[in-house]
Design an enzyme around this catalytic site. Structure first.
Site, PDB file in Angstrom:
ATOM      1  N   ASP A  49     -15.324 -12.542  -5.458  1.00  0.00           N
ATOM      2  CA  ASP A  49     -14.122 -12.297  -5.190  1.00  0.00           C
ATOM      3  C   ASP A  49     -14.595 -11.045  -4.850  1.00  0.00           C
ATOM      4  OD1 ASP A  49     -14.983 -14.005  -8.354  1.00  0.00           O
ATOM      5  OD2 ASP A  49     -13.487 -14.654  -6.736  1.00  0.00           O
ATOM      6  N   SER A  82      -5.104 -12.535  -8.267  1.00  0.00           N
ATOM      7  CA  SER A  82      -4.860 -11.896  -6.864  1.00  0.00           C
ATOM      8  C   SER A  82      -5.223 -12.701  -5.554  1.00  0.00           C
ATOM      9  CB  SER A  82      -6.407 -10.384  -6.813  1.00  0.00           C
ATOM     10  OG  SER A  82      -6.434  -9.713  -7.852  1.00  0.00           O
ATOM     11  N   HIS A 140      -7.901 -15.524  -7.571  1.00  0.00           N
ATOM     12  CA  HIS A 140      -8.568 -15.202  -8.873  1.00  0.00           C
ATOM     13  C   HIS A 140      -7.393 -14.593  -9.968  1.00  0.00           C
ATOM     14  CE1 HIS A 140     -12.181 -14.460 -10.374  1.00  0.00           C
ATOM     15  NE2 HIS A 140     -11.688 -12.805 -11.176  1.00  0.00           N
ATOM     16  N   ASN A 181      -8.406 -17.160  -0.968  1.00  0.00           N
ATOM     17  CA  ASN A 181      -8.804 -17.715  -2.399  1.00  0.00           C
ATOM     18  C   ASN A 181      -8.124 -17.079  -3.647  1.00  0.00           C
ATOM     19  OD1 ASN A 181     -10.591 -19.008  -4.765  1.00  0.00           O
ATOM     20  ND2 ASN A 181     -11.104 -16.942  -4.997  1.00  0.00           N
TER      21      ASN A 181
END
Ligand code: GRF
Length: 219
Positions: free
Chosen positions: A147, A138, A111, A109
């Site tokens: 997260d 990130s 972020h 992912n």
């Protein structure tokens, strides 16, 4: 053997666009985006996929009562494409532990903050409010905690005195577009793996894992 990448989206798809470009240019070598899947039928990212000739699907979360039912349906559609890696690119759904577990170590992912600072939403407004001097982006392994998975790469973006939420968000998004393809290239090449809750480097990059992107301070 060409690696297979499935990308999950919810919005306009600017990260999708940068990943597609990186696959085309070879920055992410020997890799094909085999499907783009959104939880929102109106996501602009789906149009980008169609234009790129890539299967574009919707699994609409409004069609499912329970979160686990949506995740199970999404997982079935993803696995129809047998991905090596799944990339969340502007995907705005929190995923259940069973789903995350199924893709453990092969789902990333992006972020818009320097995690662990500012998990969750409205990261740019919060960074400005707190008066931090450095913000950034990130790319991390997805774990069941929101997260919070170990980062593979981060980019630092200076907060400028004249910044507002929009100007800061724009520079962070640029940084995302640079680091996400790099993180995917490293993961797909097997240079980094998820083990015991950490990013384990088999072949660490020469440059620091954290990419500090100093803004061009034209005065
Ligand atoms: C990006 O800021 C990303 O960090 C967040 O969603 C935003 C939109 O992404 N997760 P995209 O333009 O749809 O790729």
């Amino acid at each position: 053997m060409t690696k297979r990448l499935v990308i999950l989206v919810s919005g306009r798809g600017s990260n999708l666009q940068s990943i597609l470009a990186a696959c085309r240019s070879g920055q992410i070598p020997d890799t094909q985006v085999v499907a783009v899947i959104s939880n929102r039928p109106a996501a602009g990212a789906l149009e980008l996929a169609v234009l790129a000739g890539i299967p574009a699907l919707t699994v609409d979360h409004r069609d499912y009562g329970a979160r686990v039912d949506f995740d199970a349906a999404l997982q079935r559609r993803i696995d129809d494409y047998a991905p090596d890696v799944v990339a969340l690119a502007g995907f705005m759904r929190q995923l259940t532990p069973a789903f995350v577990q199924h893709y453990e170590g092969r789902m990333l992912n992006v972020h818009p903050s320097l995690l662990p600072a500012f998990p969750g939403l409205h990261t740019h407004a919060r960074a400005l409010e707190q008066g931090v001097l450095w913000h950034g982006a990130s790319v991390h392994f997805v774990t069941s905690a929101l997260d919070a998975g170990p980062a593979i790469i981060q980019a630092a973006v200076a907060v400028l005195p004249e910044d507002d939420e929009q100007s800061l968000a724009a520079r962070v998004l640029d940084a995302e577009h640079r680091i996400y393809p790099q993180a995917l290239a490293w993961l797909l090449a097997g240079r980094v793996a998820y083990a015991a809750g950490r990013a384990q480097w088999r072949d660490p990059p020469e440059t620091a894992m954290r990419e500090a992107i100093a803004p061009s301070l034209e005065m």
